[in-house]
Design a protein around this motif. Structure first.
Motif, short mmCIF file in Angstrom:
data_model
loop_
_atom_site.label_atom_id
_atom_site.label_comp_id
_atom_site.label_asym_id
_atom_site.label_seq_id
_atom_site.Cartn_x
_atom_site.Cartn_y
_atom_site.Cartn_z
N TYR A 353 -6.38 -20.77 -28.30
CA TYR A 353 -4.97 -20.97 -27.96
C TYR A 353 -4.81 -22.00 -26.84
CZ TYR A 353 -4.08 -16.59 -30.54
OH TYR A 353 -3.99 -15.62 -31.50
N GLN A 354 -5.75 -21.99 -25.93
CA GLN A 354 -5.65 -22.93 -24.81
C GLN A 354 -5.93 -24.38 -25.21
OE1 GLN A 354 -8.17 -21.00 -21.88
NE2 GLN A 354 -6.46 -19.87 -21.01
N THR A 355 -6.43 -24.60 -26.43
CA THR A 355 -6.60 -25.96 -26.93
C THR A 355 -5.32 -26.50 -27.56
OG1 THR A 355 -7.32 -25.36 -29.19
CG2 THR A 355 -9.02 -25.44 -27.46
N LEU A 356 -4.35 -25.63 -27.79
CA LEU A 356 -3.09 -26.04 -28.41
C LEU A 356 -2.14 -26.52 -27.32
CD1 LEU A 356 -2.69 -23.09 -30.96
CD2 LEU A 356 -3.60 -25.38 -31.41
N ARG A 357 -2.09 -27.81 -27.12
CA ARG A 357 -1.36 -28.39 -25.99
C ARG A 357 0.08 -27.89 -25.90
NH1 ARG A 357 1.93 -32.64 -25.51
NH2 ARG A 357 1.54 -33.29 -27.66
N LEU A 358 0.77 -27.82 -27.02
CA LEU A 358 2.17 -27.45 -27.01
C LEU A 358 2.40 -25.96 -26.77
CD1 LEU A 358 3.51 -29.66 -29.94
CD2 LEU A 358 3.70 -30.07 -27.48
N LEU A 359 1.33 -25.17 -26.78
CA LEU A 359 1.45 -23.74 -26.54
C LEU A 359 1.25 -23.38 -25.08
CD1 LEU A 359 1.91 -21.05 -28.10
CD2 LEU A 359 -0.58 -20.86 -28.33
N ASN A 360 0.81 -24.34 -24.27
CA ASN A 360 0.49 -24.10 -22.87
C ASN A 360 1.57 -24.67 -21.97
OD1 ASN A 360 -2.64 -23.12 -22.59
ND2 ASN A 360 -2.27 -24.29 -24.47
N GLY A 361 1.95 -23.88 -20.95
CA GLY A 361 3.02 -24.34 -20.08
C GLY A 361 2.94 -23.76 -18.69
N LYS A 362 4.09 -23.59 -18.06
CA LYS A 362 4.18 -23.19 -16.66
C LYS A 362 3.50 -21.86 -16.38
CE LYS A 362 7.62 -22.32 -13.02
NZ LYS A 362 9.05 -22.29 -12.67
N TYR A 363 3.62 -20.91 -17.29
CA TYR A 363 3.06 -19.58 -17.08
C TYR A 363 1.94 -19.27 -18.06
CZ TYR A 363 7.12 -18.97 -14.07
OH TYR A 363 8.06 -19.10 -13.08
N GLY A 364 1.12 -20.26 -18.29
CA GLY A 364 0.02 -20.07 -19.24
C GLY A 364 0.52 -20.23 -20.65
N LEU A 365 0.09 -19.35 -21.53
CA LEU A 365 0.44 -19.46 -22.94
C LEU A 365 1.89 -19.05 -23.17
CD1 LEU A 365 -2.85 -17.90 -24.33
CD2 LEU A 365 -2.17 -20.31 -24.47
N ALA A 366 2.60 -19.84 -23.95
CA ALA A 366 3.97 -19.50 -24.34
C ALA A 366 3.94 -18.36 -25.35
CB ALA A 366 4.68 -20.72 -24.91
N ASP A 367 5.11 -17.90 -25.77
CA ASP A 367 5.17 -16.63 -26.48
C ASP A 367 4.53 -16.65 -27.86
OD1 ASP A 367 6.10 -13.86 -26.29
OD2 ASP A 367 7.21 -14.39 -28.10
N ALA A 368 4.71 -17.71 -28.64
CA ALA A 368 4.24 -17.67 -30.03
C ALA A 368 4.20 -19.08 -30.61
CB ALA A 368 5.16 -16.78 -30.87
N TYR A 369 3.62 -19.17 -31.80
CA TYR A 369 3.59 -20.46 -32.49
C TYR A 369 3.40 -20.22 -33.98
CZ TYR A 369 -1.49 -20.11 -33.12
OH TYR A 369 -2.74 -19.71 -33.51
#
Length: 422
Positions: A353-369
């Motif tokens: 999940y941490q390789t998915l650039r658009l899933l990572n943000g201010k508070y770590g991983l965003a909710d879903a994809y």
């Protein structure tokens, strides 16, 4: 058994060392959500946002419960000082005890699902929720055990104010706990008549520090226990099959060493359910989200809005024509909330999940994809960041369990329900 436990502990240490960078990053991001997305106003101090960005200014009672545990974890991880976290916990609990006296926000000690962070009033139309209050109490108990002193006194007061008998409903020969009260009429809501995330409620109710509000074991043994399997994994399943239902109660209560009068070990049940959830996604290679490494279907944001219907088989909810259209959305908290049950599968998912650039943000991983639809959530949700943080802490060093399992009321609740050493 002792040798097996030692081997498991050694394996956890090896896995933590292997995935340390990924674990530490997600723990920090999740903690920051609870530390930053909070009201510091006098009237609503400590109320934590349901989600970020928080356009509606709604606090989630369950978010506050996870947040109280997050403050303890933050001290242990060195994110904040002991004094900072203790002050935050104490002031938050004072707010909550005061809110229990407001008839618009609370009834019989139970609090509304959502509360306005500016006014401290119940968000219009929402229920007064038994399970969200239970999550809140678990976090309060955790903070109380860790900080002691006034935090402990306030946590005990908050807990003692909740009347568990008020949410009991008798139907024929059976007794159920209910989902709480209608916000305006205070009429009882639907029954908890299947196994799900409410398991903690029976322990809290049976162990209440207020004997007048304490329940017996009947509601616990009367809810339906429907057993099924996916592959070789046989377990008692929930209505929607959402993986969070096998996780939430376990974030605070370590059921691994206990079995009930029926011989059920709920920890082992969640191990089987988590393995089934993993295999369910692995088997559906036609869905790109799953084929590339996502798994763990759970309630979360989707391209079509929030959905509480996502889940894996077996489940009570019958598969319909729309089921395959929505199951390709994955929330990282699904796999990560099961890290104590399926450590290798969960940590591989975290790293991916941490390789998915658009899933990572201010508070770590965003909710879903959802890769099949090219969609990534823009929001983080408090309960999803919470189950992620607490379970990573439990995986790392039993961080939450070691504190909560010292609480005399939790232990009393287990005893009164007929739990014994597994």
């Amino acid at each position: 058994m002792a040798i097996c436990a030692l081997c498991f502990t050694a394996c956890k240490k090896d896995l933590y060392a292997e995935y340390k960078t990924a674990i530490d990053a997600e723990m920090r991001g999740s903690f920051d959500f609870f530390w930053e997305e909070v009201s510091l106003k006098e009237q609503t101090y400590g109320l934590i946002a349901d989600r970020y960005p928080n356009k509606s200014k709604s606090a989630s009672t369950a978010s506050v419960g996870y947040g109280l545990s997050a403050y303890v974890i933050g001290v242990e991880e060195g994110f904040v000082t002991h004094a900072e976290a203790e002050e935050r916990a104490e002031k938050t609990l004072r707010t909550l005890v005061a809110l229990q006296q407001d008839a618009d926000v609370a009834h019989e000690g139970f609090l509304a699902h959502f509360i306005n962070m500016d006014t401290g009033k119940r968000v219009s139309g929402v229920e007064i929720s038994s399970v969200d209050t239970a999550i809140l109490l678990c976090g309060a108990i955790h903070a109380g055990e860790y900080f002691g002193g006034e935090v402990k006194e306030l946590a005990d007061e908050l807990y003692a104010n909740v009347n568990w008998k008020a949410i009991e409903r008798k139907q024929g020969s059976k007794t159920y706990l209910t989902m709480g009260f209608h916000g305006e009429t205070h009429n009882l809501l639907s029954n908890w008549d299947w196994y799900a995330e409410q398991l903690m409620m029976y322990v809290l109710g049976a162990g209440s520090p207020n004997e007048e509000y304490r329940i017996d074991d009947k509601a616990y043994y009367d809810f339906a226990r429907n057993e099924g399997n996916y592959g070789d994994n046989k377990f008692i399943y929930s209505w929607f099959g959402s993986i969070f239902t096998y996780q939430f109660s376990h974030a605070w209560i370590d059921f691994s060493g206990y079995k009930d009068k029926n011989g059920t070990n709920w920890y082992e049940n969640s191990v089987a359910a988590s393995k089934a959830a993993y295999e369910f996604c692995r088997d559906k290679t036609e869905i790109e989200t799953f084929a590339k490494g996502g798994w763990g279907l759970t309630a979360c944001d989707t391209p079509d809005g929030y959905s509480g219907h996502l889940g894996a088989s077996p489940r009570g909810w019958p598969a319909d024509a729309n089921y395959s259209k929505i199951e390709g959305t994955v929330a990282p908290c699904g796999a990560l909330g099961s890290v104590v049950f399926t450590p290798e599968e969960s940590l591989k998912a975290l790293e991916y999940y941490q390789t998915l650039r658009l899933l990572n943000g201010k508070y770590g991983l965003a909710d879903a994809y959802n890769l099949d639809r090219g969609w990534y959530a823009s929001d983080c949700i408090g309960i999803d960041k919470g189950i992620t943080l607490l379970m990573l802490s439990n995986f790392k060093n039993n961080g939450v369990w070691d504190d909560v399992m010292k609480n005399e009321n939790i232990l009393l609740g287990l005893t009164n329900l007929g739990f014994t050493a597994a």
